[in-house]
Write a protein that holds these residues in place. Sequence first.
Motif, PDB file in Angstrom:
ATOM      1  N   ARG A  72       0.823  -1.211   0.000  1.00  8.90           N
ATOM      2  CA  ARG A  72       0.000   0.000   0.000  1.00  8.90           C
ATOM      3  C   ARG A  72       0.856   1.259   0.000  1.00  8.90           C
ATOM      4  N   GLN A  73       1.964   1.222   0.724  1.00  9.45           N
ATOM      5  CA  GLN A  73       2.865   2.375   0.737  1.00  9.45           C
ATOM      6  C   GLN A  73       3.506   2.569  -0.631  1.00  9.45           C
ATOM      7  N   LEU A  74       3.885   1.478  -1.269  1.00  6.32           N
ATOM      8  CA  LEU A  74       4.450   1.577  -2.618  1.00  6.32           C
ATOM      9  C   LEU A  74       3.405   2.105  -3.608  1.00  6.32           C
ATOM     10  N   ALA A  75       2.184   1.618  -3.487  1.00  7.85           N
ATOM     11  CA  ALA A  75       1.110   2.084  -4.369  1.00  7.85           C
ATOM     12  C   ALA A  75       0.837   3.573  -4.155  1.00  7.85           C
ATOM     13  N   ALA A  76       0.957   4.028  -2.910  1.00 11.63           N
ATOM     14  CA  ALA A  76       0.751   5.444  -2.625  1.00 11.63           C
ATOM     15  C   ALA A  76       1.790   6.297  -3.344  1.00 11.63           C
ATOM     16  N   LEU A  77       3.007   5.776  -3.478  1.00 13.16           N
ATOM     17  CA  LEU A  77       4.029   6.493  -4.243  1.00 13.16           C
ATOM     18  C   LEU A  77       3.592   6.661  -5.697  1.00 13.16           C
ATOM     19  N   LEU A  78       3.018   5.615  -6.254  1.00 14.16           N
ATOM     20  CA  LEU A  78       2.554   5.677  -7.638  1.00 14.16           C
ATOM     21  C   LEU A  78       1.409   6.680  -7.797  1.00 14.16           C
ATOM     22  N   GLU A  79       0.596   6.812  -6.752  1.00 12.35           N
ATOM     23  CA  GLU A  79      -0.538   7.730  -6.807  1.00 12.35           C
ATOM     24  C   GLU A  79      -0.126   9.167  -6.513  1.00 12.35           C
ATOM     25  N   GLY A  80       1.137   9.374  -6.146  1.00 15.28           N
ATOM     26  CA  GLY A  80       1.614  10.720  -5.906  1.00 15.28           C
ATOM     27  C   GLY A  80       1.585  11.130  -4.450  1.00 15.28           C
ATOM     28  N   ASP A  81       1.258  10.220  -3.552  1.00 13.81           N
ATOM     29  CA  ASP A  81       1.259  10.518  -2.120  1.00 13.81           C
ATOM     30  C   ASP A  81       2.659  10.324  -1.570  1.00 13.81           C
ATOM     31  N   SER A  82       2.900  10.940  -0.456  1.00 18.61           N
ATOM     32  CA  SER A  82       4.149  10.716   0.251  1.00 18.61           C
ATOM     33  C   SER A  82       4.065   9.366   0.940  1.00 18.61           C
ATOM     34  N   PRO A  83       5.164   8.605   1.044  1.00 14.09           N
ATOM     35  CA  PRO A  83       5.083   7.291   1.681  1.00 14.09           C
ATOM     36  C   PRO A  83       4.683   7.373   3.153  1.00 14.09           C
ATOM     37  N   ALA A  84       4.915   8.499   3.794  1.00 13.98           N
ATOM     38  CA  ALA A  84       4.532   8.625   5.188  1.00 13.98           C
ATOM     39  C   ALA A  84       3.056   8.996   5.330  1.00 13.98           C
ATOM     40  N   ASP A  85       2.446   9.539   4.281  1.00  8.85           N
ATOM     41  CA  ASP A  85       1.065   9.994   4.349  1.00  8.85           C
ATOM     42  C   ASP A  85       0.035   8.889   4.439  1.00  8.85           C
ATOM     43  N   PRO A  86       0.134   7.828   3.621  1.00 13.83           N
ATOM     44  CA  PRO A  86      -0.948   6.863   3.661  1.00 13.83           C
ATOM     45  C   PRO A  86      -1.002   6.167   5.009  1.00 13.83           C
ATOM     46  N   GLN A  87      -2.147   6.193   5.608  1.00 14.03           N
ATOM     47  CA  GLN A  87      -2.352   5.505   6.865  1.00 14.03           C
ATOM     48  C   GLN A  87      -3.214   4.294   6.592  1.00 14.03           C
ATOM     49  N   PRO A  88      -2.620   3.110   6.560  1.00 11.75           N
ATOM     50  CA  PRO A  88      -3.429   1.927   6.318  1.00 11.75           C
ATOM     51  C   PRO A  88      -4.451   1.780   7.435  1.00 11.75           C
ATOM     52  N   ARG A  89      -5.573   1.204   7.076  1.00 12.09           N
ATOM     53  CA  ARG A  89      -6.615   0.968   8.072  1.00 12.09           C
ATOM     54  C   ARG A  89      -6.026   0.226   9.244  1.00 12.09           C
ATOM     55  N   GLU A  90      -6.355   0.700  10.429  1.00 12.03           N
ATOM     56  CA  GLU A  90      -5.896   0.000  11.618  1.00 12.03           C
ATOM     57  C   GLU A  90      -6.533  -1.379  11.652  1.00 12.03           C
ATOM     58  N   PRO A  91      -5.773  -2.395  11.999  1.00 15.66           N
ATOM     59  CA  PRO A  91      -6.375  -3.716  12.124  1.00 15.66           C
ATOM     60  C   PRO A  91      -7.489  -3.703  13.152  1.00 15.66           C
ATOM     61  N   VAL A  92      -8.486  -4.507  12.908  1.00 14.78           N
ATOM     62  CA  VAL A  92      -9.616  -4.600  13.817  1.00 14.78           C
ATOM     63  C   VAL A  92      -9.128  -4.942  15.213  1.00 14.78           C
ATOM     64  N   VAL A  93      -8.092  -5.742  15.303  1.00  9.48           N
ATOM     65  CA  VAL A  93      -7.604  -6.182  16.605  1.00  9.48           C
ATOM     66  C   VAL A  93      -6.981  -5.050  17.395  1.00  9.48           C
ATOM     67  N   GLU A  94      -6.669  -3.901  16.756  1.00  7.94           N
ATOM     68  CA  GLU A  94      -6.037  -2.805  17.461  1.00  7.94           C
ATOM     69  C   GLU A  94      -6.984  -1.644  17.735  1.00  7.94           C
ATOM     70  N   GLN A  95      -8.236  -1.721  17.356  1.00  3.15           N
ATOM     71  CA  GLN A  95      -9.113  -0.578  17.454  1.00  3.15           C
ATOM     72  C   GLN A  95      -9.596  -0.291  18.861  1.00  3.15           C
ATOM     73  N   ALA A  96      -9.820  -1.271  19.677  1.00  2.00           N
ATOM     74  CA  ALA A  96     -10.423  -1.058  20.987  1.00  2.00           C
ATOM     75  C   ALA A  96      -9.355  -0.943  22.063  1.00  2.00           C
ATOM     76  N   GLN A  97      -8.646   0.176  22.105  1.00  2.00           N
ATOM     77  CA  GLN A  97      -7.558   0.340  23.053  1.00  2.00           C
ATOM     78  C   GLN A  97      -8.032   0.791  24.434  1.00  2.00           C
ATOM     79  N   ASN A  98      -9.077   1.598  24.521  1.00  2.00           N
ATOM     80  CA  ASN A  98      -9.479   2.177  25.794  1.00  2.00           C
ATOM     81  C   ASN A  98     -10.654   1.462  26.429  1.00  2.00           C
ATOM     82  N   THR A  99     -10.976   0.299  25.987  1.00  2.00           N
ATOM     83  CA  THR A  99     -12.102  -0.431  26.545  1.00  2.00           C
ATOM     84  C   THR A  99     -11.600  -1.571  27.410  1.00  2.00           C
ATOM     85  N   GLN A 100     -12.524  -2.276  28.001  1.00  2.00           N
ATOM     86  CA  GLN A 100     -12.181  -3.426  28.825  1.00  2.00           C
ATOM     87  C   GLN A 100     -11.462  -4.469  27.972  1.00  2.00           C
TER      88      GLN A 100
END
Length: 131
Positions: free
Chosen positions: A49-77
């Motif tokens: 995805r980072q390589l593809a973002a380069l092709l699309e003209g984005d900076s490699p640091a800009d694309p934020q891949p979707r957070e994995p579902v397993v990492e979304q609930a940080q502040n819950t029980q």
Amino acid sequence: MNKLDKHEKRHIRLQICELLDSHCHTCPERIKYRSTVCLQVCPVSQEMRQLAALLEGDSPADPQPREPVVEQAQNTQKRKGRWSAEEVFYLWHHRKVLTIDELANRLNREPKAVYEKLKQLLQKGGISDAG
């Protein structure tokens, strides 16, 4: 933003093809879980995805891949009970990179539960047997 010339673009496309051929083509998780795991947690997918973002003209640091579902609930029980396929995949593929505490934090699970699940996976010989 500097534009890539056709040779640089070709080199990026070849890198993506190489990743597909060397990793994705033979990846048992991709075959077993289809693209769900690939899109959410696979580090090779994130690299592509980072390589593809380069092709699309984005900076490699800009694309934020979707957070994995397993990492979304940080502040819950902390999660308990059955492990999802995505959690197992993430645990297995990050076991040598992250500590038990780091894995527990990212998976929103207790460290003891992460340790026990990893121990179970190791006894079974990996995630190909886990479900």
